[in-house]
Scaffold this active site. Structure first.
Site, PDB file in Angstrom:
ATOM      1  N   HIS A 150       0.834  -1.206   0.000  1.00  0.00           N
ATOM      2  CA  HIS A 150       0.000   0.000   0.000  1.00  0.00           C
ATOM      3  C   HIS A 150       0.869   1.256   0.000  1.00  0.00           C
ATOM      4  O   HIS A 150       0.640   2.191  -0.777  1.00  0.00           O
ATOM      5  CB  HIS A 150      -0.914  -0.009   1.228  1.00  0.00           C
ATOM      6  CG  HIS A 150      -1.624   1.289   1.472  1.00  0.00           C
ATOM      7  ND1 HIS A 150      -2.923   1.518   1.074  1.00  0.00           N
ATOM      8  CD2 HIS A 150      -1.204   2.449   2.059  1.00  0.00           C
ATOM      9  CE1 HIS A 150      -3.267   2.750   1.403  1.00  0.00           C
ATOM     10  NE2 HIS A 150      -2.253   3.337   2.015  1.00  0.00           N
ATOM     11  N   GLU A 151       1.885   1.288   0.863  1.00  0.00           N
ATOM     12  CA  GLU A 151       2.746   2.469   0.940  1.00  0.00           C
ATOM     13  C   GLU A 151       3.552   2.656  -0.350  1.00  0.00           C
ATOM     14  O   GLU A 151       3.788   3.783  -0.788  1.00  0.00           O
ATOM     15  CB  GLU A 151       3.689   2.359   2.142  1.00  0.00           C
ATOM     16  CG  GLU A 151       2.990   2.322   3.498  1.00  0.00           C
ATOM     17  CD  GLU A 151       2.072   3.504   3.712  1.00  0.00           C
ATOM     18  OE1 GLU A 151       2.376   4.612   3.216  1.00  0.00           O
ATOM     19  OE2 GLU A 151       1.023   3.341   4.370  1.00  0.00           O
TER      20      GLU A 151
ATOM     21  N   HIS B 104       1.902   4.623  -3.227  1.00  0.00           N
ATOM     22  CA  HIS B 104       1.989   6.084  -3.237  1.00  0.00           C
ATOM     23  C   HIS B 104       3.183   6.551  -4.070  1.00  0.00           C
ATOM     24  O   HIS B 104       3.123   7.578  -4.738  1.00  0.00           O
ATOM     25  CB  HIS B 104       2.108   6.615  -1.805  1.00  0.00           C
ATOM     26  CG  HIS B 104       0.870   6.412  -0.987  1.00  0.00           C
ATOM     27  ND1 HIS B 104      -0.359   6.894  -1.369  1.00  0.00           N
ATOM     28  CD2 HIS B 104       0.670   5.768   0.199  1.00  0.00           C
ATOM     29  CE1 HIS B 104      -1.267   6.566  -0.455  1.00  0.00           C
ATOM     30  NE2 HIS B 104      -0.671   5.885   0.502  1.00  0.00           N
TER      31      HIS B 104
ATOM     32  N   GLU C  67      -5.748   7.031  -1.375  1.00  0.00           N
ATOM     33  CA  GLU C  67      -5.623   5.889  -0.468  1.00  0.00           C
ATOM     34  C   GLU C  67      -6.403   4.689  -0.994  1.00  0.00           C
ATOM     35  O   GLU C  67      -5.964   3.539  -0.855  1.00  0.00           O
ATOM     36  CB  GLU C  67      -6.119   6.270   0.933  1.00  0.00           C
ATOM     37  CG  GLU C  67      -5.274   7.324   1.633  1.00  0.00           C
ATOM     38  CD  GLU C  67      -3.865   6.848   1.956  1.00  0.00           C
ATOM     39  OE1 GLU C  67      -3.653   5.616   2.019  1.00  0.00           O
ATOM     40  OE2 GLU C  67      -2.986   7.700   2.124  1.00  0.00           O
TER      41      GLU C  67
END
Length: 427
Positions: free
Chosen positions: A278-279, A282, A358
Protein backbone atom coordinates in the site's frame (compact mmCIF):
# COMPACT_ATOMS: atom_id res chain seq x y z
CA UNK A 1 -17.76 48.08 20.77
CA UNK A 2 -14.78 46.10 22.08
CA UNK A 3 -16.81 44.36 24.78
CA UNK A 4 -19.60 43.64 22.29
CA UNK A 5 -17.21 42.00 19.80
CA UNK A 6 -15.55 39.93 22.52
CA UNK A 7 -18.87 38.82 24.02
CA UNK A 8 -20.35 37.88 20.66
CA UNK A 9 -17.30 35.90 19.57
CA UNK A 10 -17.12 33.97 22.85
CA UNK A 11 -20.87 33.36 22.82
CA UNK A 12 -20.72 32.12 19.21
CA UNK A 13 -17.92 29.72 20.14
CA UNK A 14 -19.80 28.35 23.15
CA UNK A 15 -22.96 27.95 21.07
CA UNK A 16 -20.97 26.10 18.42
CA UNK A 17 -19.56 23.84 21.14
CA UNK A 18 -23.06 22.93 22.34
CA UNK A 19 -24.24 22.22 18.78
CA UNK A 20 -21.21 20.01 18.09
CA UNK A 21 -21.67 18.15 21.37
CA UNK A 22 -25.32 17.42 20.63
CA UNK A 23 -24.51 16.36 17.08
CA UNK A 24 -21.62 14.03 17.96
CA UNK A 25 -23.11 12.46 21.10
CA UNK A 26 -26.82 12.33 20.22
CA UNK A 27 -27.52 12.92 16.53
CA UNK A 28 -24.57 11.53 14.55
CA UNK A 29 -25.13 8.04 13.17
CA UNK A 30 -22.20 5.63 13.22
CA UNK A 31 -24.19 2.41 13.18
CA UNK A 32 -23.37 -0.18 10.57
CA UNK A 33 -25.99 -0.51 7.79
CA UNK A 34 -27.90 -3.79 8.02
CA UNK A 35 -26.56 -5.02 4.68
CA UNK A 36 -23.02 -5.22 6.14
CA UNK A 37 -23.98 -7.15 9.26
CA UNK A 38 -22.00 -10.35 9.64
CA UNK A 39 -19.46 -9.34 6.99
CA UNK A 40 -15.79 -8.48 7.38
CA UNK A 41 -16.66 -4.83 8.13
CA UNK A 42 -18.95 -5.72 11.02
CA UNK A 43 -17.12 -4.79 14.26
CA UNK A 44 -18.95 -7.63 16.04
CA UNK A 45 -16.94 -10.12 13.97
CA UNK A 46 -13.53 -8.88 15.16
CA UNK A 47 -14.16 -6.80 18.31
CA UNK A 48 -15.66 -7.62 21.69
CA UNK A 49 -18.69 -5.65 22.85
CA UNK A 50 -16.45 -3.71 25.25
CA UNK A 51 -14.00 -2.85 22.44
CA UNK A 52 -16.88 -1.61 20.28
CA UNK A 53 -18.13 0.57 23.14
CA UNK A 54 -14.62 1.96 23.80
CA UNK A 55 -14.03 2.70 20.11
CA UNK A 56 -17.29 4.69 19.95
CA UNK A 57 -16.46 6.62 23.12
CA UNK A 58 -12.85 7.33 22.18
CA UNK A 59 -13.64 8.35 18.60
CA UNK A 60 -16.49 10.64 19.66
CA UNK A 61 -14.38 12.43 22.28
CA UNK A 62 -11.47 12.88 19.84
CA UNK A 63 -13.83 14.17 17.16
CA UNK A 64 -15.31 16.69 19.60
CA UNK A 65 -11.83 17.90 20.58
CA UNK A 66 -10.93 18.36 16.92
CA UNK A 67 -14.03 20.39 16.08
CA UNK A 68 -13.66 22.51 19.22
CA UNK A 69 -9.92 23.18 18.98
CA UNK A 70 -9.95 24.59 15.45
CA UNK A 71 -12.44 27.45 16.03
CA UNK A 72 -10.87 27.97 19.47
CA UNK A 73 -7.66 28.87 17.64
CA UNK A 74 -9.56 31.43 15.57
CA UNK A 75 -11.16 32.87 18.71
CA UNK A 76 -7.77 33.16 20.38
CA UNK A 77 -6.23 35.09 17.48
CA UNK A 78 -9.28 37.36 17.27
CA UNK A 79 -9.22 38.21 20.98
CA UNK A 80 -5.50 39.02 21.17
CA UNK A 81 -6.02 41.37 18.24
CA UNK A 82 -8.99 43.31 19.55
CA UNK A 83 -7.60 43.52 23.09
CA UNK A 84 -4.32 44.93 21.74
CA UNK A 85 -2.14 42.07 23.01
CA UNK A 86 -0.49 41.60 19.62
CA UNK A 87 0.22 45.31 19.34
CA UNK A 88 1.70 45.30 22.86
CA UNK A 89 4.05 42.47 21.88
CA UNK A 90 5.19 44.46 18.85
CA UNK A 91 5.82 47.57 20.93
CA UNK A 92 7.67 45.49 23.48
CA UNK A 93 9.90 44.03 20.76
CA UNK A 94 10.62 47.43 19.22
CA UNK A 95 11.36 48.92 22.62
CA UNK A 96 13.85 46.16 23.40
CA UNK A 97 16.06 46.40 20.31
CA UNK A 98 16.48 48.33 17.06
CA UNK A 99 17.59 45.25 15.12
CA UNK A 100 14.78 44.10 12.83
CA UNK A 101 15.25 40.34 12.96
CA UNK A 102 15.62 40.44 16.76
CA UNK A 103 12.36 42.37 17.00
CA UNK A 104 10.71 39.60 14.99
CA UNK A 105 12.24 36.94 17.25
CA UNK A 106 11.08 38.69 20.44
CA UNK A 107 7.57 39.27 19.10
CA UNK A 108 7.27 35.67 17.91
CA UNK A 109 8.54 34.27 21.19
CA UNK A 110 5.84 36.01 23.21
CA UNK A 111 3.13 35.26 20.65
CA UNK A 112 4.21 31.60 20.49
CA UNK A 113 4.36 31.32 24.27
CA UNK A 114 0.91 32.83 24.82
CA UNK A 115 -0.49 30.69 21.98
CA UNK A 116 1.00 27.55 23.50
CA UNK A 117 -0.43 28.35 26.93
CA UNK A 118 -3.86 29.10 25.45
CA UNK A 119 -3.99 25.90 23.39
CA UNK A 120 -2.30 23.69 26.02
CA UNK A 121 -5.59 22.60 27.69
CA UNK A 122 -6.75 20.97 24.43
CA UNK A 123 -3.38 19.30 23.96
CA UNK A 124 -3.36 18.00 27.52
CA UNK A 125 -6.95 16.73 27.39
CA UNK A 126 -6.18 14.92 24.12
CA UNK A 127 -3.12 13.33 25.74
CA UNK A 128 -5.10 12.25 28.83
CA UNK A 129 -7.88 10.77 26.70
CA UNK A 130 -5.33 8.78 24.66
CA UNK A 131 -3.68 7.42 27.81
CA UNK A 132 -7.03 6.64 29.44
CA UNK A 133 -8.08 4.55 26.45
CA UNK A 134 -4.63 2.92 26.25
CA UNK A 135 -3.73 4.40 22.88
CA UNK A 136 -0.86 6.50 24.18
CA UNK A 137 1.80 4.85 26.35
CA UNK A 138 3.79 8.03 26.99
CA UNK A 139 4.54 9.24 30.47
CA UNK A 140 3.75 12.89 31.14
CA UNK A 141 7.46 13.78 31.11
CA UNK A 142 7.97 12.09 27.72
CA UNK A 143 4.92 13.84 26.35
CA UNK A 144 6.11 17.22 27.61
CA UNK A 145 9.52 16.59 26.05
CA UNK A 146 7.84 16.16 22.65
CA UNK A 147 5.68 19.22 23.30
CA UNK A 148 8.73 21.38 24.06
CA UNK A 149 10.55 20.01 21.03
CA UNK A 150 7.51 20.95 18.96
CA UNK A 151 7.51 24.43 20.44
CA UNK A 152 11.12 25.19 19.52
CA UNK A 153 11.04 23.52 16.11
CA UNK A 154 7.86 25.44 15.23
CA UNK A 155 9.35 28.65 16.65
CA UNK A 156 12.45 28.33 14.48
CA UNK A 157 10.51 27.53 11.31
CA UNK A 158 7.96 30.26 12.02
CA UNK A 159 10.74 32.78 12.64
CA UNK A 160 12.23 32.03 9.21
CA UNK A 161 8.87 32.18 7.46
CA UNK A 162 7.61 35.31 9.23
CA UNK A 163 10.90 37.18 8.74
CA UNK A 164 10.76 36.55 5.00
CA UNK A 165 6.99 37.15 4.80
CA UNK A 166 7.04 40.60 6.42
CA UNK A 167 10.12 41.62 4.49
CA UNK A 168 8.13 40.85 1.33
CA UNK A 169 5.08 42.75 2.64
CA UNK A 170 7.25 45.81 3.21
CA UNK A 171 8.97 45.44 -0.17
CA UNK A 172 5.92 44.59 -2.32
CA UNK A 173 2.89 46.40 -0.92
CA UNK A 174 0.35 45.01 -3.40
CA UNK A 175 1.93 41.80 -4.69
CA UNK A 176 3.57 40.45 -1.55
CA UNK A 177 1.29 37.40 -1.62
CA UNK A 178 2.62 36.46 -5.07
CA UNK A 179 6.25 36.78 -3.96
CA UNK A 180 5.45 34.79 -0.80
CA UNK A 181 3.84 32.05 -2.88
CA UNK A 182 6.82 31.91 -5.27
CA UNK A 183 9.20 31.39 -2.33
CA UNK A 184 6.92 29.02 -0.43
CA UNK A 185 7.01 26.39 -3.16
CA UNK A 186 10.78 25.67 -3.10
CA UNK A 187 10.82 26.07 0.70
CA UNK A 188 8.07 23.46 1.14
CA UNK A 189 9.82 21.04 -1.22
CA UNK A 190 13.08 21.60 0.67
CA UNK A 191 11.34 20.86 3.99
CA UNK A 192 9.89 17.65 2.56
CA UNK A 193 13.39 16.67 1.47
CA UNK A 194 15.09 17.31 4.82
CA UNK A 195 12.29 16.25 7.18
CA UNK A 196 13.22 12.52 7.25
CA UNK A 197 16.86 13.22 8.13
CA UNK A 198 16.69 16.42 10.20
CA UNK A 199 13.28 16.80 11.85
CA UNK A 200 11.82 13.31 12.35
CA UNK A 201 14.90 12.03 14.27
CA UNK A 202 14.29 14.76 16.88
CA UNK A 203 11.24 12.80 18.04
CA UNK A 204 12.09 9.15 17.41
CA UNK A 205 14.91 6.74 16.63
CA UNK A 206 14.98 5.37 13.07
CA UNK A 207 17.02 2.36 11.97
CA UNK A 208 16.99 -0.23 9.17
CA UNK A 209 14.45 -3.01 9.60
CA UNK A 210 16.02 -5.62 11.87
CA UNK A 211 14.03 -8.57 10.50
CA UNK A 212 16.16 -9.17 7.38
CA UNK A 213 13.90 -11.94 6.06
CA UNK A 214 10.90 -9.61 6.15
CA UNK A 215 12.99 -6.78 4.69
CA UNK A 216 13.97 -9.04 1.78
CA UNK A 217 10.30 -9.82 1.11
CA UNK A 218 9.41 -6.12 1.20
CA UNK A 219 12.30 -5.22 -1.09
CA UNK A 220 11.17 -7.96 -3.48
CA UNK A 221 7.78 -6.25 -3.76
CA UNK A 222 9.60 -2.93 -4.24
CA UNK A 223 11.68 -4.47 -7.02
CA UNK A 224 8.58 -5.79 -8.80
CA UNK A 225 7.09 -2.29 -8.52
CA UNK A 226 10.31 -0.74 -9.94
CA UNK A 227 10.97 1.17 -6.72
CA UNK A 228 14.69 1.86 -6.11
CA UNK A 229 14.56 1.00 -2.38
CA UNK A 230 17.60 -0.34 -0.52
CA UNK A 231 16.25 -0.29 3.03
CA UNK A 232 13.00 -0.31 4.95
CA UNK A 233 13.14 1.69 8.17
CA UNK A 234 11.49 0.94 11.46
CA UNK A 235 10.88 3.52 14.15
CA UNK A 236 10.62 3.03 17.89
CA UNK A 237 7.06 4.09 18.68
CA UNK A 238 6.04 1.52 21.31
CA UNK A 239 7.18 3.78 24.15
CA UNK A 240 4.71 6.39 22.91
CA UNK A 241 1.70 4.56 21.50
CA UNK A 242 -0.03 1.24 20.91
CA UNK A 243 -1.43 2.39 17.57
CA UNK A 244 -0.23 0.89 14.27
CA UNK A 245 1.14 2.82 11.32
CA UNK A 246 3.42 2.81 8.30
CA UNK A 247 4.11 5.64 5.89
CA UNK A 248 6.20 7.09 3.09
CA UNK A 249 8.01 10.33 3.83
CA UNK A 250 10.44 12.62 2.01
CA UNK A 251 11.10 13.03 -1.69
CA UNK A 252 13.88 12.10 -4.08
CA UNK A 253 16.93 10.41 -2.59
CA UNK A 254 15.62 11.11 0.93
CA UNK A 255 12.42 9.12 0.46
CA UNK A 256 11.82 6.57 3.19
CA UNK A 257 9.38 3.74 3.76
CA UNK A 258 8.84 3.55 7.51
CA UNK A 259 7.23 0.94 9.74
CA UNK A 260 6.33 1.54 13.37
CA UNK A 261 7.66 -1.16 15.69
CA UNK A 262 4.12 -1.57 17.02
CA UNK A 263 3.07 -2.62 13.52
CA UNK A 264 5.87 -5.17 13.42
CA UNK A 265 4.84 -6.56 16.80
CA UNK A 266 1.10 -6.85 16.18
CA UNK A 267 0.76 -7.73 12.49
CA UNK A 268 1.70 -10.99 10.78
CA UNK A 269 4.28 -10.89 7.99
CA UNK A 270 1.60 -11.30 5.30
CA UNK A 271 -0.32 -8.37 6.73
CA UNK A 272 2.83 -6.24 6.87
CA UNK A 273 3.56 -7.06 3.23
CA UNK A 274 0.08 -5.81 2.30
CA UNK A 275 0.64 -2.61 4.29
CA UNK A 276 4.02 -2.09 2.62
CA UNK A 277 2.57 -2.67 -0.84
CA UNK A 278 0.00 0.00 0.00
CA UNK A 279 2.75 2.47 0.94
CA UNK A 280 4.72 1.65 -2.20
CA UNK A 281 1.65 2.45 -4.27
CA UNK A 282 1.99 6.08 -3.24
CA UNK A 283 5.45 6.10 -4.82
CA UNK A 284 4.38 4.18 -7.93
CA UNK A 285 1.38 6.42 -8.58
CA UNK A 286 3.38 9.57 -7.73
CA UNK A 287 0.96 10.70 -5.03
CA UNK A 288 3.66 12.77 -3.33
CA UNK A 289 4.19 14.82 -6.49
CA UNK A 290 0.45 15.12 -7.07
CA UNK A 291 0.21 16.46 -3.53
CA UNK A 292 2.91 19.02 -4.27
CA UNK A 293 1.03 20.15 -7.40
CA UNK A 294 -2.23 20.52 -5.46
CA UNK A 295 -0.39 22.45 -2.74
CA UNK A 296 1.05 24.84 -5.34
CA UNK A 297 -2.42 25.61 -6.71
CA UNK A 298 -4.20 25.87 -3.35
CA UNK A 299 -1.46 27.97 -1.73
CA UNK A 300 -1.59 30.40 -4.69
CA UNK A 301 -5.34 30.86 -4.28
CA UNK A 302 -5.13 30.88 -0.48
CA UNK A 303 -2.43 33.55 -0.25
CA UNK A 304 -4.29 35.73 -2.75
CA UNK A 305 -7.51 35.51 -0.72
CA UNK A 306 -5.62 36.07 2.55
CA UNK A 307 -3.98 39.21 1.18
CA UNK A 308 -7.27 40.63 -0.07
CA UNK A 309 -9.01 39.91 3.24
CA UNK A 310 -6.17 41.36 5.32
CA UNK A 311 -6.13 44.58 3.29
CA UNK A 312 -9.90 44.92 3.57
CA UNK A 313 -10.04 44.21 7.32
CA UNK A 314 -7.15 46.55 8.17
CA UNK A 315 -8.62 49.28 5.98
CA UNK A 316 -12.10 49.00 7.51
CA UNK A 317 -11.41 47.86 11.10
CA UNK A 318 -7.88 49.08 11.87
CA UNK A 319 -8.93 50.71 15.15
CA UNK A 320 -10.90 47.70 16.37
CA UNK A 321 -8.14 45.25 15.38
CA UNK A 322 -5.37 47.51 16.73
CA UNK A 323 -3.51 47.25 13.38
CA UNK A 324 -2.42 50.39 11.57
CA UNK A 325 -0.86 48.62 8.58
CA UNK A 326 -0.65 45.10 7.15
CA UNK A 327 3.16 45.36 7.23
CA UNK A 328 3.13 45.64 11.05
CA UNK A 329 4.12 42.49 12.92
CA UNK A 330 1.00 42.90 15.02
CA UNK A 331 -1.04 41.81 11.98
CA UNK A 332 0.41 38.28 12.15
CA UNK A 333 -2.47 36.83 14.24
CA UNK A 334 -4.87 38.12 11.58
CA UNK A 335 -2.86 36.36 8.88
CA UNK A 336 -2.76 33.15 10.94
CA UNK A 337 -6.50 33.31 11.66
CA UNK A 338 -7.41 33.81 8.00
CA UNK A 339 -5.09 31.09 6.69
CA UNK A 340 -6.35 28.65 9.35
CA UNK A 341 -9.93 29.34 8.31
CA UNK A 342 -9.07 28.86 4.64
CA UNK A 343 -7.28 25.58 5.36
CA UNK A 344 -10.27 24.32 7.32
CA UNK A 345 -12.63 25.39 4.53
CA UNK A 346 -10.62 23.54 1.89
CA UNK A 347 -10.07 20.42 4.03
CA UNK A 348 -13.14 18.56 2.66
CA UNK A 349 -11.62 18.84 -0.83
CA UNK A 350 -8.08 17.90 0.22
CA UNK A 351 -9.41 15.00 2.31
CA UNK A 352 -11.46 13.79 -0.66
CA UNK A 353 -8.34 13.79 -2.85
CA UNK A 354 -6.44 11.94 -0.13
CA UNK A 355 -9.17 9.32 0.27
CA UNK A 356 -9.17 8.74 -3.48
CA UNK A 357 -5.39 8.21 -3.46
CA UNK A 358 -5.62 5.89 -0.47
CA UNK A 359 -8.31 3.85 -2.22
CA UNK A 360 -6.01 3.56 -5.24
CA UNK A 361 -3.20 2.44 -2.95
CA UNK A 362 -5.43 -0.19 -1.31
CA UNK A 363 -6.38 -1.57 -4.71
CA UNK A 364 -2.76 -1.59 -5.85
CA UNK A 365 -1.73 -3.47 -2.70
CA UNK A 366 -4.32 -6.22 -3.12
CA UNK A 367 -3.40 -6.62 -6.79
CA UNK A 368 0.29 -6.82 -5.87
CA UNK A 369 -0.02 -9.27 -2.97
CA UNK A 370 -3.13 -11.22 -4.05
CA UNK A 371 -3.78 -11.90 -0.37
CA UNK A 372 -7.30 -10.79 0.47
CA UNK A 373 -7.34 -12.43 3.90
CA UNK A 374 -4.20 -10.59 5.01
CA UNK A 375 -5.66 -7.33 3.72
CA UNK A 376 -8.90 -7.81 5.64
CA UNK A 377 -7.21 -8.85 8.88
CA UNK A 378 -4.74 -5.94 8.70
CA UNK A 379 -7.58 -3.43 8.36
CA UNK A 380 -9.49 -5.07 11.18
CA UNK A 381 -6.47 -4.93 13.48
CA UNK A 382 -5.82 -1.29 12.58
CA UNK A 383 -9.38 -0.46 13.55
CA UNK A 384 -9.32 -2.58 16.71
CA UNK A 385 -5.99 -1.37 18.09
CA UNK A 386 -6.64 2.28 17.19
CA UNK A 387 -10.23 2.20 18.55
CA UNK A 388 -11.45 3.83 15.34
CA UNK A 389 -15.05 3.82 14.19
CA UNK A 390 -15.76 1.52 11.28
CA UNK A 391 -18.49 3.84 9.98
CA UNK A 392 -17.90 7.38 11.32
CA UNK A 393 -20.53 10.15 10.99
CA UNK A 394 -20.60 11.99 7.67
CA UNK A 395 -19.36 15.33 9.07
CA UNK A 396 -16.42 13.58 10.73
CA UNK A 397 -15.53 11.76 7.52
CA UNK A 398 -15.65 14.96 5.45
CA UNK A 399 -13.47 17.06 7.74
CA UNK A 400 -11.22 14.49 9.44
CA UNK A 401 -10.69 11.46 7.25
CA UNK A 402 -7.77 11.50 4.83
CA UNK A 403 -8.26 7.72 4.47
CA UNK A 404 -11.41 5.85 3.44
CA UNK A 405 -13.43 4.61 6.39
CA UNK A 406 -12.84 1.02 7.46
CA UNK A 407 -16.30 0.18 6.12
CA UNK A 408 -15.31 1.51 2.69
CA UNK A 409 -11.91 -0.20 2.72
CA UNK A 410 -13.24 -3.60 3.74
CA UNK A 411 -16.18 -3.31 1.36
CA UNK A 412 -13.74 -2.52 -1.47
CA UNK A 413 -11.97 -5.81 -0.78
CA UNK A 414 -15.25 -7.71 -0.92
CA UNK A 415 -16.16 -6.04 -4.22
CA UNK A 416 -12.68 -6.74 -5.58
CA UNK A 417 -13.15 -10.46 -4.94
CA UNK A 418 -16.50 -10.39 -6.72
CA UNK A 419 -14.92 -8.63 -9.72
CA UNK A 420 -12.12 -11.22 -9.80
CA UNK A 421 -14.60 -14.10 -9.84
CA UNK A 422 -16.57 -12.47 -12.66
CA UNK A 423 -13.41 -12.07 -14.72
CA UNK A 424 -12.46 -15.71 -14.14
CA UNK A 425 -15.88 -16.84 -15.44
CA UNK A 426 -15.70 -14.60 -18.50
CA UNK A 427 -14.47 -16.69 -21.48
Amino acid sequence: MLQKWAFRSVFAYLLLGVILYVYLFYLADSTLPQMYKGGSADPETFMSSREIMLSEEFSTIKNLLFFLSTPYEWLFYFLILIFGVSRAFERWAKGTTKVGFLQTAIYLFWLSLVSYIAIFPFQFISYKVSTTYNISTQTFSMWMKDELTDFWVNFLLTFIIVSVLYALIKRFKKRWWLAAWALSVPFSIFMMFVQPVLIDPLYNDFYPLQDKKLEAQILDIASRANIPAEHVFEVDMSEKTNALNAYVTGIGSNSRIVLWDTTLEQLEDEEILFVMAHEMAHYVEKHIYIGIAIYIVLSFIGLYIAARLMNWIVRKYSDEMKISDVSNLSSLPLFLMITSMLMFAVSPFSNWISRYEETRADRYAIEMTQDKEAAISSFQKLSKVGLSQVNPPLLVKIFRYGHPTMLERLNMLEEYEIEEKKEEKTP
